[in-house]
Design a protein around this motif. Structure first.
Motif, PDB file in Angstrom:
ATOM      1  N   LEU A  50      -6.574   8.793  -2.991  1.00 17.96           N
ATOM      2  CA  LEU A  50      -5.283   8.387  -3.536  1.00 17.96           C
ATOM      3  C   LEU A  50      -4.908   7.017  -2.981  1.00 17.96           C
ATOM      4  CD1 LEU A  50      -5.010  11.693  -2.563  1.00 17.96           C
ATOM      5  CD2 LEU A  50      -3.120  11.449  -4.182  1.00 17.96           C
ATOM      6  N   PHE A  51      -4.221   6.232  -3.802  1.00 22.22           N
ATOM      7  CA  PHE A  51      -3.715   4.937  -3.370  1.00 22.22           C
ATOM      8  C   PHE A  51      -2.193   4.964  -3.389  1.00 22.22           C
ATOM      9  CE2 PHE A  51      -7.882   3.337  -5.100  1.00 22.22           C
ATOM     10  CZ  PHE A  51      -8.405   2.980  -3.856  1.00 22.22           C
ATOM     11  N   ILE A  52      -1.591   4.394  -2.367  1.00 22.00           N
ATOM     12  CA  ILE A  52      -0.139   4.313  -2.249  1.00 22.00           C
ATOM     13  C   ILE A  52       0.283   2.884  -2.553  1.00 22.00           C
ATOM     14  CG2 ILE A  52       1.835   4.578  -0.694  1.00 22.00           C
ATOM     15  CD1 ILE A  52      -0.012   6.511   0.940  1.00 22.00           C
ATOM     16  N   HIS A  53       1.253   2.744  -3.451  1.00 21.39           N
ATOM     17  CA  HIS A  53       1.729   1.416  -3.866  1.00 21.39           C
ATOM     18  C   HIS A  53       3.237   1.485  -4.070  1.00 21.39           C
ATOM     19  CE1 HIS A  53       1.252   3.398  -7.856  1.00 21.39           C
ATOM     20  NE2 HIS A  53       0.092   3.797  -7.345  1.00 21.39           N
ATOM     21  N   GLY A  54       3.962   0.853  -3.142  1.00 23.89           N
ATOM     22  CA  GLY A  54       5.411   0.931  -3.201  1.00 23.89           C
ATOM     23  C   GLY A  54       5.878   2.353  -2.948  1.00 23.89           C
ATOM     24  N   GLN A  55       6.820   2.824  -3.774  1.00 23.58           N
ATOM     25  CA  GLN A  55       7.338   4.181  -3.640  1.00 23.58           C
ATOM     26  C   GLN A  55       6.409   5.219  -4.256  1.00 23.58           C
ATOM     27  OE1 GLN A  55      11.492   4.832  -4.704  1.00 23.58           O
ATOM     28  NE2 GLN A  55      11.852   2.628  -4.702  1.00 23.58           N
ATOM     29  N   ALA A  56       5.400   4.788  -4.967  1.00 25.61           N
ATOM     30  CA  ALA A  56       4.547   5.697  -5.738  1.00 25.61           C
ATOM     31  C   ALA A  56       3.134   5.755  -5.167  1.00 25.61           C
ATOM     32  CB  ALA A  56       4.507   5.270  -7.205  1.00 25.61           C
ATOM     33  N   ALA A  57       2.383   6.734  -5.659  1.00 20.99           N
ATOM     34  CA  ALA A  57       0.964   6.851  -5.325  1.00 20.99           C
ATOM     35  C   ALA A  57       0.214   7.257  -6.586  1.00 20.99           C
ATOM     36  CB  ALA A  57       0.743   7.881  -4.222  1.00 20.99           C
ATOM     37  N   THR A  58      -1.088   6.989  -6.598  1.00 21.55           N
ATOM     38  CA  THR A  58      -1.945   7.338  -7.735  1.00 21.55           C
ATOM     39  C   THR A  58      -3.134   8.149  -7.241  1.00 21.55           C
ATOM     40  OG1 THR A  58      -1.335   5.383  -9.023  1.00 21.55           O
ATOM     41  CG2 THR A  58      -3.410   6.448  -9.585  1.00 21.55           C
ATOM     42  N   TYR A  59      -3.374   9.263  -7.913  1.00 24.25           N
ATOM     43  CA  TYR A  59      -4.561  10.095  -7.673  1.00 24.25           C
ATOM     44  C   TYR A  59      -5.716   9.426  -8.419  1.00 24.25           C
ATOM     45  CZ  TYR A  59      -7.475  14.347  -8.327  1.00 24.25           C
ATOM     46  OH  TYR A  59      -8.504  15.276  -8.378  1.00 24.25           O
ATOM     47  N   GLN A  60      -6.616   8.778  -7.664  1.00 25.01           N
ATOM     48  CA  GLN A  60      -7.615   7.913  -8.277  1.00 25.01           C
ATOM     49  C   GLN A  60      -8.947   8.608  -8.550  1.00 25.01           C
ATOM     50  OE1 GLN A  60      -6.769   4.964  -9.261  1.00 25.01           O
ATOM     51  NE2 GLN A  60      -8.736   4.183  -9.968  1.00 25.01           N
ATOM     52  N   ILE A  61      -9.455   9.371  -7.585  1.00 25.73           N
ATOM     53  CA  ILE A  61     -10.752  10.037  -7.740  1.00 25.73           C
ATOM     54  C   ILE A  61     -10.629  11.467  -7.247  1.00 25.73           C
ATOM     55  CG2 ILE A  61     -13.174  10.104  -7.022  1.00 25.73           C
ATOM     56  CD1 ILE A  61     -13.126   7.125  -6.664  1.00 25.73           C
ATOM     57  N   GLY A  62     -11.183  12.387  -7.990  1.00 26.03           N
ATOM     58  CA  GLY A  62     -11.286  13.770  -7.552  1.00 26.03           C
ATOM     59  C   GLY A  62     -12.690  14.292  -7.797  1.00 26.03           C
ATOM     60  N   TRP A  63     -13.221  15.016  -6.830  1.00 24.78           N
ATOM     61  CA  TRP A  63     -14.579  15.571  -6.953  1.00 24.78           C
ATOM     62  C   TRP A  63     -14.604  16.958  -6.340  1.00 24.78           C
ATOM     63  CZ3 TRP A  63     -17.357  17.210  -2.706  1.00 24.78           C
ATOM     64  CH2 TRP A  63     -18.658  17.655  -2.959  1.00 24.78           C
ATOM     65  N   SER A  64     -15.367  17.847  -6.959  1.00 22.49           N
ATOM     66  CA  SER A  64     -15.616  19.162  -6.355  1.00 22.49           C
ATOM     67  C   SER A  64     -16.977  19.660  -6.816  1.00 22.49           C
ATOM     68  CB  SER A  64     -14.527  20.171  -6.729  1.00 22.49           C
ATOM     69  OG  SER A  64     -14.526  20.412  -8.122  1.00 22.49           O
TER      70      SER A  64
END
Length: 317
Positions: free
Chosen positions: A242-256
């Motif tokens: 996840l990347f945090i940018h300002g007040q928000a964050a983005t779920y960028q990569i998920g793997w299982s």
């Protein structure tokens, strides 16, 4: 407002720090509009950022980050993705139209100047009409994602999850998984390889590559990186970046892997990520896009977190 004379865009005024403070005032800030993303795109693909502050009269109402590069000294490529962003609510159609007319004049789409514009505007007939009147041509669908409000307490956030999602999370919590929290994403090269293999198997475009590493490097300087891995015994079962940018964050990569799917490990990873993000002061989480037609399972999984599904007006030239 009946004319666009009171709306202006001031370009590259002030410092990057001042720009960052404006960006930090936006609750649902998007990853492609943050300066760390611009830095990564510059080093990976040669794009140069141009920062615009949108005013209505004397009052700043929004901002936009434009990425440009030249090819063969003759062609210019322009990307404006997931912006402009607004300090308050989405502006009225007339204010939006004034701002977008200025952007169209500044960035015409011609034989030697190609524009890729994914505006952060809701997919409504009114906003589609605004884009058309401003001279933009729609060439593709908008961006769909799910936003999670992280401002309530953890108990309230969990209560919003779908029943099946909570059930899977409870099973994961009792599966004996161990979580590794990596605030610098030092294990990103490993996760990138897993993501690429998973993409080849499932037939989607991997988010990994040189850009993701440079993005990690740029975002880490501002404490904007979080990677969490679930271990079944000594072996990884699921992981998320996840990347945090300002007040928000983005779920960028998920793997299982198979063990992760059997134990619902990704639910546990995301639940821990929510707690970590809240501790860092993040108030909203962008789940990184959904595609109901081509990836219905992933879409259902993300919608299960009880967030708000949104769709932007389209991709334009």
């Amino acid at each position: 407002m009946t004319a666009d004379s009171t709306v202006t865009i001031l370009w590259n005024e002030g410092t990057v720090g001042e720009w960052g403070r404006h960006y930090a005032a936006i609750p649902r800030s998007t990853l492609p509009q943050c300066f760390g993303y611009a830095s990564a795109m510059a080093k990976t693909h040669g794009y140069v950022p141009r920062l615009g502050l949108i005013h209505e009269g004397e009052r700043p109402i929004g901002l936009v980050q434009v990425l440009q590069r030249r090819a063969l000294k003759l062609f210019r490529q322009t990307h404006i993705h997931r912006g402009p962003l607004w300090f308050g609510e989405t502006p009225t159609p007339d204010v939006a139209e004034a701002a977008f007319r200025l952007l169209r004049r500044e960035y015409p789409n011609t034989l030697f100047s190609r524009v890729s514009f994914l505006p952060e505007l809701p997919a409504t007939p009114e906003m589609a009409a605004v884009m058309e009147r401003c001279g933009f041509r729609r060439i593709g669908p908008g961006y769909q994602t799910v936003w999670i409000d992280l401002s309530p307490n953890l108990e309230a956030i969990r209560a919003r999850f779908a029943g099946s999602w909570r059930k899977g999370l409870k099973a994961a919590e009792s599966a004996g998984l161990v979580l590794d929290v990596d605030p610098a994403a030092q294990n990103l090269p490993w996760l990138a390889r897993q993501d690429q293999k998973q993409a080849q198997t499932k037939g989607y475009r991997s988010a990994s590559g040189p850009l993701i590493v440079r993005l990690r490097n740029a975002m880490h300087k501002a404490g904007g990186v979080l990677m969490i891995t679930a271990l079944a015994g000594k072996e990884p079962a699921a992981a998320a970046l996840l990347f945090i940018h300002g007040q928000a964050a983005t779920y960028q990569i998920g793997w299982s892997n198979e063990a992760g799917r059997k134990t619902n490990a990704m639910r546990l990873v995301l639940w821990r990520a929510i707690g970590e993000l809240k501790a860092r002061g993040v108030t909203t989480l962008d789940l990184g896009g959904i595609n109901p037609d081509d990836a219905p399972g992933v879409t259902e999984f993300k919608l299960g977190l009880g967030g708000e599904k949104v769709e932007t007006v389209g991709l334009y030239r």
